[in-house]
Design a protein around this motif. Structure first.
Motif, short mmCIF file in Angstrom:
data_model
loop_
_atom_site.label_atom_id
_atom_site.label_comp_id
_atom_site.label_asym_id
_atom_site.label_seq_id
_atom_site.Cartn_x
_atom_site.Cartn_y
_atom_site.Cartn_z
N ALA A 1 0.83 -1.21 0.00
CA ALA A 1 0.00 0.00 0.00
C ALA A 1 0.87 1.26 0.00
CB ALA A 1 -0.94 -0.01 1.21
N GLY B 1 2.51 1.52 -3.57
CA GLY B 1 1.52 1.96 -4.57
C GLY B 1 1.09 3.39 -4.34
N GLY B 2 0.83 3.72 -3.07
CA GLY B 2 0.38 5.08 -2.73
C GLY B 2 1.45 6.12 -3.02
N VAL C 1 -5.55 -4.31 -0.28
CA VAL C 1 -4.34 -3.57 -0.66
C VAL C 1 -4.71 -2.37 -1.53
CG1 VAL C 1 -2.22 -3.68 -2.02
CG2 VAL C 1 -2.78 -5.53 -0.44
N ALA D 1 -4.00 1.49 -0.69
CA ALA D 1 -3.10 2.26 -1.56
C ALA D 1 -3.80 3.50 -2.11
CB ALA D 1 -2.59 1.38 -2.69
N THR E 1 -2.83 7.31 -1.36
CA THR E 1 -2.48 8.17 -2.50
C THR E 1 -2.94 9.61 -2.28
OG1 THR E 1 -2.56 6.35 -4.07
CG2 THR E 1 -2.92 8.55 -4.98
N SER F 1 2.78 7.14 6.43
CA SER F 1 3.08 5.72 6.23
C SER F 1 2.77 4.92 7.49
CB SER F 1 4.54 5.53 5.82
OG SER F 1 4.78 6.24 4.62
N VAL G 1 -0.78 4.32 7.48
CA VAL G 1 -1.13 3.22 6.56
C VAL G 1 -0.96 1.88 7.27
CG1 VAL G 1 -0.50 2.02 4.43
CG2 VAL G 1 -0.56 4.52 4.46
#
Lengths: 246, 220
Positions: B27, B30-31, B90, B94, B98, B151, B154
């Motif tokens: 994640a 990708g983010g 996921v 992500a 984002t 992060s 996340v």
């Protein structure tokens, strides 16, 4: 237009409702050292920024080495033309995240495809020329203002441009630091024959190294004359007043 | 307290922590990539791209993540898109990250003075090397603290995908305590494991800040 590296014809520029450049026509030929002087707000810096299109003009013609550039010029073509015209800024604008050497070699390596060895060798020659060989591995923030500006000159020279634009290169410097920058510029103008367009408040310097002097006021070129004539046979009362104040 | 019982389940919890770490890493990766693309689109591509990115950020930041998980897992199948729990989880994490990363990167990119880019333009440097060599490295420093903060969020947010039965640390903990009735012990161990994962990020931040500081003061 043939034979001029920089050709401007009737260039107009407005910021909002304020006219900054009002019909500028100008030619810079190979080997010219042109000083652009005049009071603050006369449009000198804008003129320089239009030459390499950091600002776009509203009307008129700008051509570099015969190639017309304006807001419609594709980005890649513009980038290629800009490699032919170096620029040195009042605020230096060195890249703080890389060494002095990398500041100079980044563009040659990226654009001209030089290997690191070739680019480093060229950069070392340039650093020697501006008297900074010992500083090659330093970060810009560890340099004095005068050293920063000399690195900026070396960075501009590294692309082997046809001409270099200097936008008030010593205005941010103390007088004793200005001198080391002016000496480098004088050396480039007199011994290396680099074509230059210099916006400056250093009238003495303009008189010493320029072969042409352009006086701007209110977005217009009031006078464009050989430097000797400009300073020794000046008749214009406004210009005489300006010169007496600086 | 009955720690011996939890000890028996430790291998399951460690395995689940591995899943949490994997989901977090995917994640975050990708983010980060999408967030950077959106931040650059917002600053470089003009009004409509900027508007679209702003609308996306507004939508994602303005609704609960739990709701977003439900939307993807229960709504998308109705539109013919059927995702297993793991990829769905996921993906939501992500896409959610984002929006936050895009805003962090946008504000960090804005801290780079315009003169830096003008100097690159003036030597004829194309856009990509200008971004890669000049703008992004300089934006990295101001972006780091909020980037690590997001992060860490996340990592903690991964616990929410337990609701669609992704077998990560929270889901596994719930299964263990619902059969052993040892809630405090199980959750206690899970908490320590979460702290271990988020600590990796905090240590990374300290290490990077140390490196940045050292590279600034170094005279080679």
């Amino acid at each position: 237009m043939t034979g001029s590296l920089i050709h401007l014809h009737n260039v107009q520029k407005k910021f909002g409702h304020t006219t900054v450049l009002d019909g500028i026509s100008l030619d810079v030929r190979a080997g010219d050292v042109m000083a652009v002087i005049g009071p603050s707000g006369s449009g000198k810096s804008t003129l320089l920024r239009i030459v390499n299109q950091l600002e776009q003009h509203d009307a008129g013609l700008v051509a570099i080495n015969g190639e017309k550039i304006d807001a419609a010029t594709p980005r890649r073509q513009l980038a290629r033309i800009r490699t032919q015209v170096g620029m040195v800024f009042q605020g230096f604008h060195l890249w703080p995240n890389m060494s002095v050497l990398d500041n100079i070699t980044l563009a040659p390596r990226t654009i001209r495809g030089l290997s690191r060895e070739q680019a480093d060798a060229q950069a070392e020659q340039l650093l020697a020329r501006v008297g900074l060989s010992a500083q090659r591995d330093r970060r810009p923030e560890n340099l004095s203002g005068g050293q920063k500006q000399r690195v900026a000159i070396a960075r501009a020279l590294a692309m082997e441009p046809l001409a270099i634009l200097f936008d008030e290169p010593t205005s941010a410097l103390d007088p004793h630091l200005s001198n080391e920058v002016l000496e480098v510029m004088a050396d480039l103008a007199t011994t290396a024959g680099v074509t230059m367009m210099v916006v400056t408040h250093e009238i003495g310097f303009a008189r010493r190294i320029a072969n042409r002097t352009v006086y701007m006021q209110g977005g217009r070129i009031v006078q464009d004359a050989p430097t000797d004539t400009f300073f020794e046979h000046q008749q214009d009362p406004d210009i005489l007043k300006f010169l007496s104040h600086t | 307290m009955n720690w011996a019982l939890v000890w028996n389940y430790l291998p399951y919890l460690l395995h689940a922590a591995g899943m949490t770490l994997l989901i977090s890493a995917m994640a975050i990766a990708g983010g980060t990539v999408l967030g950077l693309v959106l931040a650059l689109a917002r600053s470089e591509l003009g009004r409509w791209a900027g508007f679209t990115v702003a609308a996306y950020t507004w939508l994602v930041r303005g609704t609960p993540l739990l709701l977003q998980i439900f939307v993807v897992y229960y709504w998308l199948p109705g539109l013919g898109i059927r995702l297993a729990a793991f990829p769905a989880g996921v993906m939501v994490l992500a896409l959610n990250a984002t929006a936050y990363y895009a805003d962090i990167f946008r504000s960090a990119l804005q801290t780079v003075p315009p003169g830096q880019i003008e100097a690159a333009l003036a030597v004829g440097l194309p856009w990509l090397p200008t971004m890669r060599r000049i703008v992004i490295p300089q934006a990295f420093v101001p972006a780091l603290p909020p980037y690590i903060g997001q992060s860490i969020t996340v990592v903690k947010n991964t616990s929410l995908v337990s609701v669609i039965s992704v077998q990560e640390l929270m889901f596994t903990s719930e299964s263990i305590y619902s059969s052993t009735y040892r809630v405090v012990e199980t959750i206690g161990v899970a908490g320590v494991l979460y702290l271990g994962i988020t600590s990796i990020l905090q240590v990374f931040q300290i290490w990077m800040e140390h490196r940045i500081h050292a590279s600034k003061t170094r005279v080679r």
